[in-house]
Design an enzyme around this catalytic site. Sequence first.
Site, mmCIF file in Angstrom:
data_model
loop_
_atom_site.group_PDB
_atom_site.id
_atom_site.type_symbol
_atom_site.label_atom_id
_atom_site.label_comp_id
_atom_site.label_asym_id
_atom_site.label_seq_id
_atom_site.Cartn_x
_atom_site.Cartn_y
_atom_site.Cartn_z
ATOM 1 N N SER A 226 0.860 -1.181 0.000
ATOM 2 C CA SER A 226 0.000 0.000 0.000
ATOM 3 C C SER A 226 0.897 1.232 0.000
ATOM 4 O O SER A 226 2.067 1.151 0.378
ATOM 5 C CB SER A 226 -0.860 0.005 1.271
ATOM 6 O OG SER A 226 -1.496 1.247 1.458
ATOM 7 N N TYR B 96 -2.693 -1.255 10.322
ATOM 8 C CA TYR B 96 -2.554 -1.350 8.860
ATOM 9 C C TYR B 96 -1.215 -0.760 8.425
ATOM 10 O O TYR B 96 -0.486 -1.367 7.636
ATOM 11 C CB TYR B 96 -3.726 -0.605 8.224
ATOM 12 C CG TYR B 96 -3.857 -0.772 6.729
ATOM 13 C CD1 TYR B 96 -4.499 -1.887 6.190
ATOM 14 C CD2 TYR B 96 -3.365 0.189 5.852
ATOM 15 C CE1 TYR B 96 -4.640 -2.035 4.807
ATOM 16 C CE2 TYR B 96 -3.499 0.046 4.476
ATOM 17 C CZ TYR B 96 -4.144 -1.063 3.967
ATOM 18 O OH TYR B 96 -4.279 -1.207 2.596
HETATM 19 P P1 NAD Z 1 -11.466 -6.234 -0.382
HETATM 20 O O1 NAD Z 1 -11.987 -6.090 1.006
HETATM 21 O O2 NAD Z 1 -12.309 -5.785 -1.507
HETATM 22 O O3 NAD Z 1 -11.062 -7.774 -0.656
HETATM 23 C C1 NAD Z 1 -10.338 -8.488 0.297
HETATM 24 C C2 NAD Z 1 -10.188 -9.935 -0.123
HETATM 25 O O4 NAD Z 1 -9.507 -10.614 0.946
HETATM 26 C C3 NAD Z 1 -11.512 -10.669 -0.328
HETATM 27 O O5 NAD Z 1 -11.382 -11.601 -1.379
HETATM 28 C C4 NAD Z 1 -11.711 -11.405 1.007
HETATM 29 O O6 NAD Z 1 -12.491 -12.585 0.878
HETATM 30 C C5 NAD Z 1 -10.265 -11.754 1.347
HETATM 31 N N1 NAD Z 1 -10.085 -11.990 2.778
HETATM 32 C C6 NAD Z 1 -10.475 -11.228 3.829
HETATM 33 N N2 NAD Z 1 -10.154 -11.829 4.983
HETATM 34 C C7 NAD Z 1 -9.524 -12.996 4.656
HETATM 35 C C8 NAD Z 1 -8.963 -14.065 5.404
HETATM 36 N N3 NAD Z 1 -8.980 -14.045 6.746
HETATM 37 N N4 NAD Z 1 -8.417 -15.107 4.747
HETATM 38 C C9 NAD Z 1 -8.426 -15.150 3.386
HETATM 39 N N5 NAD Z 1 -8.934 -14.151 2.625
HETATM 40 C C10 NAD Z 1 -9.478 -13.108 3.258
HETATM 41 O O7 NAD Z 1 -10.052 -5.502 -0.359
HETATM 42 P P2 NAD Z 1 -9.196 -4.776 -1.521
HETATM 43 O O8 NAD Z 1 -9.453 -3.324 -1.458
HETATM 44 O O9 NAD Z 1 -9.367 -5.504 -2.797
HETATM 45 O O10 NAD Z 1 -7.733 -4.980 -0.936
HETATM 46 C C11 NAD Z 1 -6.856 -5.992 -1.386
HETATM 47 C C12 NAD Z 1 -5.445 -5.662 -0.911
HETATM 48 O O11 NAD Z 1 -5.044 -4.404 -1.452
HETATM 49 C C13 NAD Z 1 -5.328 -5.547 0.610
HETATM 50 O O12 NAD Z 1 -4.104 -6.097 1.040
HETATM 51 C C14 NAD Z 1 -5.326 -4.050 0.828
HETATM 52 O O13 NAD Z 1 -4.656 -3.687 2.001
HETATM 53 C C15 NAD Z 1 -4.588 -3.586 -0.403
HETATM 54 N N6 NAD Z 1 -4.830 -2.172 -0.735
HETATM 55 C C16 NAD Z 1 -6.092 -1.740 -1.035
HETATM 56 C C17 NAD Z 1 -6.273 -0.402 -1.344
HETATM 57 C C18 NAD Z 1 -7.618 0.155 -1.729
HETATM 58 O O14 NAD Z 1 -7.728 1.374 -1.880
HETATM 59 N N7 NAD Z 1 -8.637 -0.662 -1.901
HETATM 60 C C19 NAD Z 1 -5.198 0.476 -1.332
HETATM 61 C C20 NAD Z 1 -3.940 -0.001 -1.001
HETATM 62 C C21 NAD Z 1 -3.768 -1.333 -0.706
#
Ligand code: NAD
Length: 284
Positions: A166, A179
Site C-alpha cells: 500500500s 494497517y
Molecule cells: P477487499 O476487502 O475488496 O477484498 C479483500 C479480499 O480478501 C476478499 O477476497 C476477502 O475474501 C479476502 N479476505 C479477507 N479476509 C480474509 C482471510 N482471513 N483469509 C483469506 N482471505 C481473506 O479488499 P481490496 O481493497 O481488494 O484490498 C486488497 C489488498 O489491497 C489488501 O491487502 C489491501 O490492504 C490492499 N490495498 C487496497 C487499497 C484500496 O484502496 N482498496 C489500497 C492499497 C492497498
Amino acid sequence: MHAVLSRPEDHRLTTEVATQPVLRSLSGRTAIVTGSTRGIGEGIARALAEAGCNLVLNGRRSSEEGEPFADAIAATWNVEVRYHAADLRTSSHVERLAAYAQEQFGTVDILVNNAGIQHVAPIEAFADECWDNVLSLNLTAAFHAIKGVLPGMRTHGWGRIINIASVHSLVASPNKCAYVAAKHGLLGLTKVVALETANDGITCNAICPGWVLTELVQHQVEARATASGMCPEEARIDLLRAKQPMFEFSSVESIGALTVFLCSSHARTMTGAAYTMDGGWAAV
Ligand code: NAD
C-alpha cells in the site's frame, strides 16, 4: 510482441525476451492469488488468467460459492482454476493453501499476497483483537505463504512473489496503526526475500496502491458520509482529495496489468522494490 534486436548491446537479451508474446505470456505457469474473490485480488486473478496462467483462488467465500466463481474464470480464459477457502489469519491454513496448490499443479510459479483487511480507530481505542487480525492477515500470512512456495521456486529456478502492499508502506495516516505497521512490515519482508533470492531466478516486489474503490474503501466512504452528512458521491471525492494529488481512483485492472508485467521476463531484474500506483500520494 517480439523484441526488436537493433542496438549493438542487444546481444545481452535472452531468447526468452526475444520470443515471448505479450498475450498468453504466462501460459503453463501457476499462481496463487490470496483474497481473490473480489476487489484487487479478483482484478489480478483475471489479468493473470487472461495471460494464460493457471490459478488457485482464495478468500472468505465458502467452497460452494468459490468453486463456481473459479469455474467461470477458467471458462472465460481457458485456464485451470481451483478455489481454496483458507482463512489466512491462521498459519496452518496458509500452509494448507500452499500445499494444495502444489498438489493440484505440481508447482507454484507466482505468489500474489493480496488478502488484507483494514480497521480504523485511534490507538487508545484500537481493540487488541483488531490489531492481531490486521497483523496476522496483512503481514504474517505473507511470511507463511512465501515460506511455503519458495522451496519449489528454487527447485525450478523461477518465481515471482508480488506483495500487494500500500502507499501506507511508505507514509502513515492517523487511526490506521495496525494497517500502517503491517504494510511497512510487508515492504521490509519484500526487500529481505528479494535479497535472499537475488540470483535464483526469483523476484519479490511490492505494489503500493493509493485509493482503489473496492469494498475495503467503500466502508471508509460510508463512514465519512455518515460522519459529515455528505452524500456518498461527495464523500468519495472528499476521501480522494484528502490524500491524493490526482483526484482519481486506480482501477483493479491497472493493478492486474502491473502484476502481469512484474511476472514477465522484461521484469526479471526488478526486485526488492515498491511500485506505487497512487495518484501522486507518496510524492507529497
Ligand atoms: P477487499 O476487502 O475488496 O477484498 C479483500 C479480499 O480478501 C476478499 O477476497 C476477502 O475474501 C479476502 N479476505 C479477507 N479476509 C480474509 C482471510 N482471513 N483469509 C483469506 N482471505 C481473506 O479488499 P481490496 O481493497 O481488494 O484490498 C486488497 C489488498 O489491497 C489488501 O491487502 C489491501 O490492504 C490492499 N490495498 C487496497 C487499497 C484500496 O484502496 N482498496 C489500497 C492499497 C492497498
